[in-house]
Scaffold this motif. Sequence first.
Motif, PDB file in Angstrom:
ATOM      1  N   GLY A 264       0.845  -1.185   0.000  1.00  0.00           N
ATOM      2  CA  GLY A 264       0.000   0.000   0.000  1.00  0.00           C
ATOM      3  C   GLY A 264       0.883   1.239   0.000  1.00  0.00           C
ATOM      4  N   PRO A 265       0.273   2.431  -0.133  1.00  0.00           N
ATOM      5  CA  PRO A 265       1.061   3.649  -0.328  1.00  0.00           C
ATOM      6  C   PRO A 265       1.938   4.047   0.863  1.00  0.00           C
ATOM      7  CG  PRO A 265      -1.275   4.157  -0.088  1.00  0.00           C
ATOM      8  CD  PRO A 265      -1.183   2.676  -0.224  1.00  0.00           C
ATOM      9  N   ASP A 266       1.588   3.592   2.054  1.00  0.00           N
ATOM     10  CA  ASP A 266       2.289   4.091   3.242  1.00  0.00           C
ATOM     11  C   ASP A 266       3.360   3.165   3.785  1.00  0.00           C
ATOM     12  OD1 ASP A 266       0.702   6.358   3.263  1.00  0.00           O
ATOM     13  OD2 ASP A 266      -0.901   5.289   4.322  1.00  0.00           O
TER      14      ASP A 266
ATOM     15  N   ILE B  35      -3.964  -6.237  -6.429  1.00  0.00           N
ATOM     16  CA  ILE B  35      -4.663  -5.003  -6.044  1.00  0.00           C
ATOM     17  C   ILE B  35      -6.018  -5.325  -5.415  1.00  0.00           C
ATOM     18  CG2 ILE B  35      -3.494  -3.669  -7.853  1.00  0.00           C
ATOM     19  CD1 ILE B  35      -6.183  -3.794  -9.421  1.00  0.00           C
ATOM     20  N   PRO B  36      -6.641  -4.325  -4.789  1.00  0.00           N
ATOM     21  CA  PRO B  36      -7.991  -4.537  -4.265  1.00  0.00           C
ATOM     22  C   PRO B  36      -8.911  -4.959  -5.419  1.00  0.00           C
ATOM     23  CG  PRO B  36      -7.085  -2.461  -3.484  1.00  0.00           C
ATOM     24  CD  PRO B  36      -6.148  -2.976  -4.520  1.00  0.00           C
ATOM     25  N   PRO B  37      -9.950  -5.730  -5.214  1.00  0.00           N
ATOM     26  CA  PRO B  37     -10.461  -6.172  -3.912  1.00  0.00           C
ATOM     27  C   PRO B  37      -9.717  -7.378  -3.318  1.00  0.00           C
ATOM     28  CG  PRO B  37     -11.869  -7.006  -5.655  1.00  0.00           C
ATOM     29  CD  PRO B  37     -10.808  -6.193  -6.319  1.00  0.00           C
ATOM     30  N   LEU B  38      -8.780  -7.962  -4.077  1.00  0.00           N
ATOM     31  CA  LEU B  38      -8.101  -9.143  -3.529  1.00  0.00           C
ATOM     32  C   LEU B  38      -7.199  -8.747  -2.372  1.00  0.00           C
ATOM     33  CD1 LEU B  38      -7.156 -11.120  -6.750  1.00  0.00           C
ATOM     34  CD2 LEU B  38      -9.237 -11.166  -5.410  1.00  0.00           C
ATOM     35  N   SER B  39      -6.518  -7.601  -2.527  1.00  0.00           N
ATOM     36  CA  SER B  39      -5.694  -7.122  -1.435  1.00  0.00           C
ATOM     37  C   SER B  39      -6.553  -6.193  -0.587  1.00  0.00           C
ATOM     38  CB  SER B  39      -4.490  -6.365  -1.988  1.00  0.00           C
ATOM     39  OG  SER B  39      -4.105  -5.378  -1.059  1.00  0.00           O
ATOM     40  N   LEU B  40      -6.453  -6.385   0.717  1.00  0.00           N
ATOM     41  CA  LEU B  40      -7.272  -5.555   1.611  1.00  0.00           C
ATOM     42  C   LEU B  40      -6.489  -4.346   2.098  1.00  0.00           C
ATOM     43  CD1 LEU B  40      -8.975  -8.403   3.635  1.00  0.00           C
ATOM     44  CD2 LEU B  40      -9.752  -7.279   1.554  1.00  0.00           C
ATOM     45  N   SER B  41      -5.186  -4.267   1.707  1.00  0.00           N
ATOM     46  CA  SER B  41      -4.403  -3.113   2.181  1.00  0.00           C
ATOM     47  C   SER B  41      -3.903  -2.270   1.020  1.00  0.00           C
ATOM     48  CB  SER B  41      -3.253  -3.585   3.062  1.00  0.00           C
ATOM     49  OG  SER B  41      -2.922  -4.917   2.814  1.00  0.00           O
ATOM     50  N   GLY B  42      -4.732  -2.104   0.024  1.00  0.00           N
ATOM     51  CA  GLY B  42      -4.349  -1.263  -1.101  1.00  0.00           C
ATOM     52  C   GLY B  42      -3.545  -2.038  -2.119  1.00  0.00           C
ATOM     53  N   PRO B  43      -3.043  -1.346  -3.164  1.00  0.00           N
ATOM     54  CA  PRO B  43      -2.253  -2.041  -4.180  1.00  0.00           C
ATOM     55  C   PRO B  43      -0.946  -2.550  -3.575  1.00  0.00           C
ATOM     56  CG  PRO B  43      -2.905   0.178  -4.898  1.00  0.00           C
ATOM     57  CD  PRO B  43      -3.208   0.085  -3.441  1.00  0.00           C
ATOM     58  N   ILE B  44      -0.593  -3.783  -3.869  1.00  0.00           N
ATOM     59  CA  ILE B  44       0.629  -4.379  -3.320  1.00  0.00           C
ATOM     60  C   ILE B  44       1.578  -4.687  -4.475  1.00  0.00           C
ATOM     61  CG2 ILE B  44       1.605  -6.255  -1.935  1.00  0.00           C
ATOM     62  CD1 ILE B  44      -0.466  -4.697  -0.385  1.00  0.00           C
TER      63      ILE B  44
ATOM     64  N   GLY C  74      20.700  -7.844   2.534  1.00  0.00           N
ATOM     65  CA  GLY C  74      21.483  -8.865   3.223  1.00  0.00           C
ATOM     66  C   GLY C  74      20.615  -9.820   4.021  1.00  0.00           C
ATOM     67  N   GLY C  75      19.465 -10.168   3.470  1.00  0.00           N
ATOM     68  CA  GLY C  75      18.619 -11.147   4.131  1.00  0.00           C
ATOM     69  C   GLY C  75      17.721 -10.562   5.211  1.00  0.00           C
ATOM     70  N   ARG C  76      17.876  -9.262   5.510  1.00  0.00           N
ATOM     71  CA  ARG C  76      17.038  -8.666   6.558  1.00  0.00           C
ATOM     72  C   ARG C  76      16.058  -7.671   5.963  1.00  0.00           C
ATOM     73  NH1 ARG C  76      19.322  -8.966  12.279  1.00  0.00           N
ATOM     74  NH2 ARG C  76      20.999 -10.468  12.010  1.00  0.00           N
ATOM     75  N   VAL C  77      14.860  -7.698   6.521  1.00  0.00           N
ATOM     76  CA  VAL C  77      13.814  -6.833   6.004  1.00  0.00           C
ATOM     77  C   VAL C  77      13.684  -5.590   6.890  1.00  0.00           C
ATOM     78  CG1 VAL C  77      11.341  -6.680   5.535  1.00  0.00           C
ATOM     79  CG2 VAL C  77      12.583  -8.775   4.995  1.00  0.00           C
ATOM     80  N   GLU C  78      13.619  -4.413   6.273  1.00  0.00           N
ATOM     81  CA  GLU C  78      13.435  -3.180   7.052  1.00  0.00           C
ATOM     82  C   GLU C  78      12.414  -2.283   6.363  1.00  0.00           C
ATOM     83  OE1 GLU C  78      16.766  -0.257   6.339  1.00  0.00           O
ATOM     84  OE2 GLU C  78      17.747  -2.028   5.481  1.00  0.00           O
ATOM     85  N   GLN C  79      11.723  -1.459   7.157  1.00  0.00           N
ATOM     86  CA  GLN C  79      10.784  -0.515   6.576  1.00  0.00           C
ATOM     87  C   GLN C  79      11.512   0.801   6.314  1.00  0.00           C
ATOM     88  OE1 GLN C  79       7.121   0.177   8.714  1.00  0.00           O
ATOM     89  NE2 GLN C  79       6.276   1.401   7.038  1.00  0.00           N
ATOM     90  N   LEU C  80      11.241   1.431   5.174  1.00  0.00           N
ATOM     91  CA  LEU C  80      11.889   2.705   4.853  1.00  0.00           C
ATOM     92  C   LEU C  80      10.950   3.870   5.154  1.00  0.00           C
ATOM     93  CD1 LEU C  80      13.533   1.894   1.402  1.00  0.00           C
ATOM     94  CD2 LEU C  80      14.546   1.760   3.684  1.00  0.00           C
ATOM     95  N   PRO C  81      11.523   5.036   5.506  1.00  0.00           N
ATOM     96  CA  PRO C  81      10.682   6.201   5.798  1.00  0.00           C
ATOM     97  C   PRO C  81      10.222   6.880   4.510  1.00  0.00           C
ATOM     98  CG  PRO C  81      12.977   6.773   6.100  1.00  0.00           C
ATOM     99  CD  PRO C  81      12.948   5.335   5.676  1.00  0.00           C
ATOM    100  N   LEU C  82       9.581   6.143   3.653  1.00  0.00           N
ATOM    101  CA  LEU C  82       9.120   6.667   2.368  1.00  0.00           C
ATOM    102  C   LEU C  82       7.654   6.331   2.218  1.00  0.00           C
ATOM    103  CD1 LEU C  82      11.776   5.324  -0.174  1.00  0.00           C
ATOM    104  CD2 LEU C  82      11.536   7.662   0.639  1.00  0.00           C
ATOM    105  N   ARG C  83       6.959   7.153   1.422  1.00  0.00           N
ATOM    106  CA  ARG C  83       5.585   6.777   1.116  1.00  0.00           C
ATOM    107  C   ARG C  83       5.173   7.374  -0.229  1.00  0.00           C
ATOM    108  NH1 ARG C  83       2.217  10.885   2.390  1.00  0.00           N
ATOM    109  NH2 ARG C  83       0.474   9.459   2.411  1.00  0.00           N
ATOM    110  N   PHE C  84       4.213   6.755  -0.829  1.00  0.00           N
ATOM    111  CA  PHE C  84       3.608   7.349  -2.022  1.00  0.00           C
ATOM    112  C   PHE C  84       2.609   8.396  -1.554  1.00  0.00           C
ATOM    113  CE2 PHE C  84       5.268   3.486  -3.723  1.00  0.00           C
ATOM    114  CZ  PHE C  84       5.565   3.781  -5.044  1.00  0.00           C
ATOM    115  N   VAL C  85       2.386   9.411  -2.393  1.00  0.00           N
ATOM    116  CA  VAL C  85       1.456  10.477  -2.019  1.00  0.00           C
ATOM    117  C   VAL C  85       0.055   9.906  -1.764  1.00  0.00           C
ATOM    118  CG1 VAL C  85       0.305  12.540  -2.884  1.00  0.00           C
ATOM    119  CG2 VAL C  85       2.759  12.224  -3.254  1.00  0.00           C
ATOM    120  N   SER C  86      -0.329   8.941  -2.578  1.00  0.00           N
ATOM    121  CA  SER C  86      -1.673   8.384  -2.434  1.00  0.00           C
ATOM    122  C   SER C  86      -1.700   6.994  -3.056  1.00  0.00           C
ATOM    123  CB  SER C  86      -2.673   9.261  -3.185  1.00  0.00           C
ATOM    124  OG  SER C  86      -2.311   9.275  -4.563  1.00  0.00           O
TER     125      SER C  86
END
Length: 445
Positions: free
Chosen positions: A104-106, A165-174, A113-125
Motif C-alpha cells: 500500500g502507499p504508506d 490489487i484490491p479487492p483481492l488485497s485488503l491493504s491497497g495495491p501491493i 542482506g537477508g534482513r527486512v526493514e521498513q523505509l521512511p518513504l511513502r507514495f502520495v496516495s
Amino acid sequence: MSLRARISTPEEHGSRGEDGHLVASYRAKLLEEIDLAEMSSLAAAERRARLERVLGHIISREGPVLSTVERSQLIRRVVDEALGLGILEPLLEDASITEIMVNGPDAIFVERGGRVEQLPLRFVSADQLMQTIERIVSTVNRRVDESNPMVDARLPSGERVNVIIPPLSLSGPILTIRRFPRSFTLQELISFGSLDEHMVYLLAGLVQAKFNIIVSGATGTGKTTLLNALSGLIPSHERIITIEDSAELQLQQTHVVRLESRPPNVEGKGQVTIRDLVRNSLRMRPDRIVVGEVRGGESLDMLQAMSTGHDGSLATVHANSAEDALTRLQTLASMSDVEVPFVALHDQINSAVDVLVQLTRFADGARRITEIALLDSHGGEPYRLATVARFDAQPMTPDGRVHGTFAYFPLPRRTADRLYMASQPIPQAFGVARTADQLATREAR
Ligand SMILES: Nc1ncnc2c1ncn2[C@@H]1O[C@H](COP(=O)(O)OP(=O)(O)OP(=O)(O)O)[C@@H](O)[C@H]1O
Ligand SMILES: [Mg+2]
C-alpha cells in the motif's frame, strides 16, 4: 517554503505531500502535452531526452523562478515519475537491496542482506502507487485492473514484479519487486557458508556423471542461485537447454539455448507454458534440460525425459523437504492433462530422480543446503532417501545468527558405482556404505 526545499533529495522523494503535489502537477502537465504510448517506439534515452525537453518548455512558460540546480532536480523528478518508477527508482539503483515490497502507499519495505526493514518513504496516495504499478506492468504489455487484479511479470531489466490489487488485497495495491538475482559462484556460496568444499566436490561428480538433480526449497531460499551455480559444472561441450518462466539463469557455457515461457497477452491469447517448452525441447536434441522451476503439468514431461535418456537434467521445485519435493513432483505430474495412475507416477519418479538438494533460509537470512539426499529406491518401492550430507543447526546466538556444522554420510553402493563408471572420484569425506545399515536412509510414501 523555498522551491529548493520543496524539491526534495532522492532520499526524501515523495515523503512529503507538498513536494509530491508539485511534481504531480508538472507530471500531469507534461502528460497533457505528450503521449507516452506513442513514445514507446523510442529508445529509453531518447524518450527521457524528449520528455526533459518538453518539460523544460513547460517550466519556462509557467515561469517559476528556479536556480539551475532546482530546475534540473525538478525536471529529473518529474521525468522519473512520468517515465520511471518515481520513489522506487533510487531503491532499484541500490545494489544492496534484493527485494522491494510495497504494502500500500504508506508502507515500503526492502530486504538487504537477508534482513527486512521498513523505509521512511511513502507514495502520495494509493492513486499514485497505482499509476506507478500501471506504468510498470504496461512496459511488459500487461494490464492490471479489477478484472485482472494479479500480475506476475519480468521487467526488461530483469527484475521480477508481482502486483495484487484490491479487492483481492485488503491493504491497497501491493507491489513486490525481486531484483534480478546476482549469480554467485560455488566458491562464493562456500564463503557464505551455504555449503562446503566436500559438498561441492560431491555435487560436481554427480553433475558430471549425469545424475538427475532436483533442487528444492521454499520461496527465496536460493534455488535459482544454486541451480545456476550447479549448471556451471556441466561440461562445455554439452548442449544445454534452459527453460524458465522468467529467464534468470546465466549459464557461462557456449552451447546454451535459453527458452522462456510467455503469459497470455491482454486479450488472453498467445500463452506458451513451461510444459510446451519442455515438450518442444525434447525435439531439439538436448544433452541436458535445465528447468528453472517445476510448478505444473510439465513435471510429467520432465520426469519422462529424465527417465528416458535425458540424464543429467536439473530442476527446482518448491518444497520444504526432500520427501516433500518428491510428493510435489508427483502431485504436479498428476495435474497434467494426460491421466497417469498415481502408482505409475511413483515408478516414474523412482526411475527419474537421482538426487535431492534441499535449501533452507534461516532466521538470520543465511541460505544453506540443509540436505543432500540420494533417491535409492526402485520401481514401486516406497521412496527411500539416503542422506549423504546434512546441516546440523545450533540454537540461535544472542546476536540472532544461526551457526552449525555439515555432517556427511556414506554413499549408497549404486551411487558410488555410477560415479566410478563415469570416472568421477568418490569424495573421501563421504565414503561408500558396505552394508545397508551404514546408510542414513528413511522411507517416504
Ligand atoms: N546462498 C546464498 N547466500 C546468500 N544469498 C543468497 C544465496 N542464494 C540466494 N541468495 C539471494 O537470495 C535471493 C533469492 O534467491 P533465489 O532467487 O535464488 O531464490 P529462489 O529460491 O529461486 O526464489 P523463488 O522461490 O522466488 O524462485 C536473491 O537475492 C539471491 O541473490
Ligand atoms: Mg527461483
